[in-house]
Scaffold this active site. Structure first.
Site, PDB file in Angstrom:
ATOM      1  CG  LEU A   1      -1.956  -1.011   1.083  1.00 58.85           C
ATOM      2  CD1 LEU A   1      -3.076  -1.278   2.157  1.00 58.85           C
ATOM      3  CD2 LEU A   1      -2.561  -0.565  -0.198  1.00 58.85           C
ATOM      4  CG  ASP A   2       4.112   4.544   0.697  1.00 58.08           C
ATOM      5  OD1 ASP A   2       3.671   5.034  -0.187  1.00 58.08           O
ATOM      6  OD2 ASP A   2       4.655   5.246   1.686  1.00 58.08           O
ATOM      7  CG  LEU A   3       5.695  -0.917  -5.037  1.00 58.48           C
ATOM      8  CD1 LEU A   3       7.367  -1.308  -4.223  1.00 58.48           C
ATOM      9  CD2 LEU A   3       5.328  -2.027  -5.445  1.00 58.48           C
TER      10      LEU A   3
END
Length: 221
Positions: free
Chosen positions: A13-15
């Protein structure tokens, strides 16, 4: 990512490129995915696939469905949000990372903030919050001054919403152009690589590549 998705059922979710590290052990180099502070276990045997209705991540890496969720969430229209697939959102972000590595630019770099938004931010920074009061426009009643942190947070939210809308416009334009990679870049990369970018940066999450398609893709095999 295979370990996260297939074995642990965890979406990052924060790639972003900032969260991908390159390590070296002698002649061997290895990529490591870091910063799992926003990660989410998005599948369980009891519940199956778990969808999210709250925006998470970095704006420039958000998929179209996640950008839409962000705008609706922060403009107070939460009831209109369509829950999204975290794994699919991660794979869009992976496509953005790949595009940035090849093209040296973010595909959804938005236009600069409007002068009015910048002016508002600077005004809040220099405003005298100790003595100022706020007047209601309709009733003209004197109100207690809001804390500086509260007003700054409000201004920051408005600018993030503006940025999200600009990114959405870029995503829509790119979709109409069928994701054209600059000609100068096309000449130096293979067709399978272009196919991978297109598969990851597909607006429809149902048609976007999943992790199995990425792993078996000809560009990687």
């Amino acid at each position: 990512m295979q370990l996260c998705y297939c074995s642990l059922c965890i979406a990052h979710l924060d790639l972003t490129l900032a969260n991908v590290l390159l390590t070296s052990d002698g002649d061997r180099e290895q990529l490591k995915l870091t910063d799992f502070g926003l990660s989410f276990k998005a599948f369980s045997e009891q519940s199956g696939l778990i969808l999210l209705s709250k925006p998470v991540g970095t704006l420039f890496y958000m998929s179209p469905e996640l950008i839409e969720c962000f705008i609706l969430y922060y403009t107070g229209e939460k009831a209109a949000i369509r829950p999204y697939n975290c794994f699919s959102a991660d794979l869009w972000a992976l496509g953005v990372c790949l595009y940035m590595i090849l093209c040296k630019v973010n595909p959804f770099k938005s236009s600069p903030l409007e002068p009015s938004a910048i002016s508002m931010f600077h005004s809040l920074q220099s405003y005298d919050f100790e003595t100022a009061t706020i007047q209601t426009a309709i009733e003209g009643e004197e109100m207690q001054s809001e804390p500086k942190e509260s007003l700054m947070k409000s201004a920051s939210k408005e600018m993030r919403i503006h940025l999200a809308r600009s990114i959405r416009e870029k995503q829509t334009a790119s979709e109409q152009d069928q994701w054209q990679v600059p000609d100068a870049i096309k000449q130096s990369i293979s067709e399978p690589c272009l196919h991978m970018i297109t598969g990851l940066l597909t607006s429809d999450p149902q048609a976007r590549f999943d992790i199995a398609q990425v792993q078996s893709h000809s560009w990687l095999t």
